[in-house]
Scaffold this active site. Sequence first.
Site, PDB file in Angstrom:
ATOM      1  N   HIS A 266       0.855  -1.187   0.000  1.00  0.00           N
ATOM      2  CA  HIS A 266       0.000   0.000   0.000  1.00  0.00           C
ATOM      3  C   HIS A 266       0.891   1.237   0.000  1.00  0.00           C
ATOM      4  CE1 HIS A 266      -3.946  -1.844   1.737  1.00  0.00           C
ATOM      5  NE2 HIS A 266      -3.358  -2.672   0.877  1.00  0.00           N
TER       6      HIS A 266
ATOM      7  N   GLU B 188       1.009   3.846   1.925  1.00  0.00           N
ATOM      8  CA  GLU B 188       1.552   4.234   3.235  1.00  0.00           C
ATOM      9  C   GLU B 188       2.737   3.354   3.622  1.00  0.00           C
ATOM     10  OE1 GLU B 188      -3.023   4.788   3.617  1.00  0.00           O
ATOM     11  OE2 GLU B 188      -1.630   3.536   2.474  1.00  0.00           O
TER      12      GLU B 188
ATOM     13  N   CYS C  11      -6.247   2.317   5.744  1.00  0.00           N
ATOM     14  CA  CYS C  11      -6.949   1.086   6.131  1.00  0.00           C
ATOM     15  C   CYS C  11      -6.416   0.611   7.484  1.00  0.00           C
ATOM     16  CB  CYS C  11      -6.741   0.017   5.056  1.00  0.00           C
ATOM     17  SG  CYS C  11      -5.053  -0.629   4.964  1.00  0.00           S
TER      18      CYS C  11
ATOM     19  N   CYS D  92      -2.578  -0.191   7.312  1.00  0.00           N
ATOM     20  CA  CYS D  92      -1.750   1.013   7.231  1.00  0.00           C
ATOM     21  C   CYS D  92      -1.823   1.834   8.514  1.00  0.00           C
ATOM     22  CB  CYS D  92      -2.151   1.833   6.011  1.00  0.00           C
ATOM     23  SG  CYS D  92      -1.730   0.982   4.469  1.00  0.00           S
TER      24      CYS D  92
END
Length: 174
Positions: free
Chosen positions: A58, A60, A88, A91
């Site tokens: 992801h 992040e 999410c 993250c």
Amino acid sequence: MQEFTEKEKAYFMQEALREAEKSLAKEEIPIGCVIVKGGQIIGRGHNAREELNQAIMHAEVMAIQEANQTVGNWRLLEATLFVTIEPCVMCSGAIGLARIPQVIYGAPNQKFGAAGSLYDILTDQRLNHRVEVEAGVLQEDCAAIMQTFFRQGREKKKAAKRLAKEAQDTTNNA
């Protein structure tokens, strides 16, 4: 905690949007992230799950990894994470573990958001690290790139169905 003017917030969120555009160009969910410390970007990331075949890639996570390397420390104290879409659960956990004290995001994530929408991991009083969260910076721009991605996906599926039907009709008529 870093203080940012509205102009600075918009600038750094635009940088996160540039990262999101990299994902969009690769047909990845277009989320982008930058981490800022002392007014400088120390980490950048964009979704790359499909490209790298790794579920955890992801935006992040990628930005945190780069920022860790930049500062030579796993702790990202006095840093601010700018991300186009609300983090999410995974993250948000990574943000807490990296000890990032501030998150600024663009648009909410009603299906997976863990910074206020579905869960509130970043500010949960039961955890030993809490994060200051600000939402809505360039919200329309951040939401628009996601809408573009999902609209393009629906259009591709429709086109594929149409082509499959045409091929089936041609086969049946032959």
